[in-house]
Every structure is written in C-alpha cells, then in structure tokens.
Enzyme design. Structure first.
Site, PDB file in Angstrom:
ATOM      1  N   HIS A 104       0.839  -1.191   0.000  1.00 38.84           N
ATOM      2  CA  HIS A 104       0.000   0.000   0.000  1.00 38.84           C
ATOM      3  C   HIS A 104       0.876   1.243   0.000  1.00 38.84           C
ATOM      4  CE1 HIS A 104      -3.441   2.573   0.684  1.00 38.84           C
ATOM      5  NE2 HIS A 104      -2.799   3.156   1.676  1.00 38.84           N
ATOM      6  N   SER A 105       0.545   2.203  -0.864  1.00 36.25           N
ATOM      7  CA  SER A 105       1.238   3.484  -0.946  1.00 36.25           C
ATOM      8  C   SER A 105       2.738   3.246  -1.196  1.00 36.25           C
ATOM      9  CB  SER A 105       0.973   4.289   0.331  1.00 36.25           C
ATOM     10  OG  SER A 105       1.262   5.660   0.140  1.00 36.25           O
ATOM     11  N   MET A 106       3.633   3.739  -0.357  1.00 39.19           N
ATOM     12  CA  MET A 106       5.049   3.478  -0.559  1.00 39.19           C
ATOM     13  C   MET A 106       5.312   1.978  -0.672  1.00 39.19           C
ATOM     14  SD  MET A 106       8.366   4.254   1.865  1.00 39.19           S
ATOM     15  CE  MET A 106       8.194   2.755   2.852  1.00 39.19           C
TER      16      MET A 106
END
Length: 267
Positions: free
Chosen positions: A97-99
C-alpha cells in the site's frame, strides 16, 4: 525469518500459498494483522488450504526501532527481496500500500529476474512507479508532517495530540518519504505477473487514472478496482473483500466470486 519478515497469525506447516505485505510510509508490519485474520477466514470458508500471511518489517520502527532507518527505496527493496526469495516455493502474492506498493513492485522485478516470479502483485493507493512524484513532504517541518497524516487519515487523530508519539513517529515518516520521493524508476521489461491496482475514489493523493497507469508495467493480466467513498486508507474498511480477491487470484480453483472489473481509464 530474520528481522525483515514478521508472521501474522498461525504459520501452517504446509501452506497452500503465501501473501507478503509491504507497509506504507511510516507504517509497520502490524498494520496488516486484520488482513491476515480475514484471509484465514476466507481460506477456511473456501476449504482451499491454509494461507501463510507475512509482512515486511522495515528497520527503525516497532521492534526494530533501535536500528538505523533506510532512506533509499531501492536498498529497502533489495533487503526485502533477499528475505522473500526463499518463500517462493509456494504461490506467492505480494501486496503493498502506498510506498509499500513501490517496494513490492521492485521486489517482484527482482523475483522475476531470479526465476521466481510471484503469482500476483497487488498495488494499493499508489502511483505507477514511473509516475512517483516528489511532493516535498520530506522537507516539511513537523507541523507539515502532522498535516500530511491528517490529510491521508492513516493515523488515529487522537494520537497526534501526544508529543511522545509524534517524537517517535515523525522521524520514521520523514525517512520513508525521503525513500519514496527520491525513488527513480529504472526502465526495463514489464512484469509477467498479473497486477491488480486498487484505489479509493476519494483518495487525496492518488486518483483513478494514476492507479490505472500500473497497466503499463505488466505483460500479464491487469485489473483496476475502485472502492467508492474511500480515502487514502480505504483498505481498513475492506479487509474481507481484499482477502477474497487474494484467494481468487492466487489459488488454482478460486471459489469467491468478485464483481466485474472497473474499466481502465486513459489519461
């Protein structure tokens, strides 16, 4: 497992498949415990054999808090790859998720280069790797970092009132944003693994066309799923649905139906 991996729940002796999760900026392995529980329930309901769910633990947080943080995403991915490679003796799904999505992608590239391609890559709330932006979050003062936490809603706002909590959390967050915002995609062959991109339709950071741009990074099947009413951390309301998707995409005879894919939007 070494310092880079944490088991989330029971560790079956003969797992049918494995899921390895990659945390967001500022996050730790424990963020995925609800998904591990949902995945265990889904696998039991399907009678599909047990899943082993693990998460990568970056240095500088939780039980690794006294270790030096890594502020280079490529270096993070290299360490994670070495830890994950022995797990590829079972169908292996990577989820970030995300980074964490960018770290998972870089690990997937390395696995394919080693002849151990993952069964599936799931990227959530993330720009495609060639579109990662430098928003200058790492350069903000502490108040600016706190505002970022409020905007993305990834932290209980009540915790932001406590100076001791912020003293521990903000250096980790700044280091992770440094890793993300200084990342530069290295061109190469697209993945062969299937890729699913997930995004909330109210995400203030990543919009739907940005999530759809992941399609260019695989020669395998691609799917885009948009969650209505979801902000950057929409996943916290959809763990069971995500668990069903993991099982469907990884096990040879999926039994959990999933709605039709959302059409890919072109920019």
């Amino acid at each position: 497992m070494g310092p880079w991996l944490r088991g989330l729940g029971a560790e079956p002796a003969q797992p049918a498949a494995r899921l390895v999760c990659f945390p967001h900026a500022g996050g730790g392995a424990g963020a995925y415990r609800p998904l591990a529980a949902a995945l265990a329930d889904t696998a039991r309901a399907q009678r599909s054999g047990p899943y082993e769910t693990l998460a990568v633990q970056y240095p500088g947080r939780q039980e690794r808090i006294h270790e030096e943080r890594l502020e280079d995403l490529t270096e993070l991915a290299e360490h994670a790859f070495r830890a994950v490679l022995p797990l590829a003796d079972r169908p292996l799904t990577l989820l970030g998720h995300s980074m964490g999505a960018i770290v998972a992608y870089e690990v997937a590239r390395r696995l394919e280069g080693a002849g151990a391609a993952p069964a599936h890559l799931i990227v959530s709330g993330a720009w495609a790797p060639d579109r990662v932006r430098d928003r200058g979050v790492r350069l903000r003062d502490d108040d600016g970092l706190v505002e970022e936490l409020r905007t993305t809603r990834g932290t209980d706002p009540r915790l932001l009132r406590y100076p001791d909590v912020l003293a521990m959390a903000l250096p980790v967050l700044r280091g992770d944003y440094t890793a993300l915002e200084t990342y530069r995609h290295r061109p190469g062959r697209p993945l062969t693994a299937p890729v699913t991109a997930l995004v909330g339709d109210a995400d203030p950071v990543v919009d739907v066309p940005e999530a759809a741009a992941w399609q260019r990074h695989t020669r395998g099947p691609f799917r885009l799923r948009v969650f209505p009413g979801g902000d950057h951390f929409y996943l916290t309301a959809h763990w069971p649905d995500l668990a069903g998707h993991v099982c469907e995409q990884t096990l040879p005879e999926p039994r959990v139906p999933l709605g039709p894919p959302v059409p890919v939007l072109a920019r």
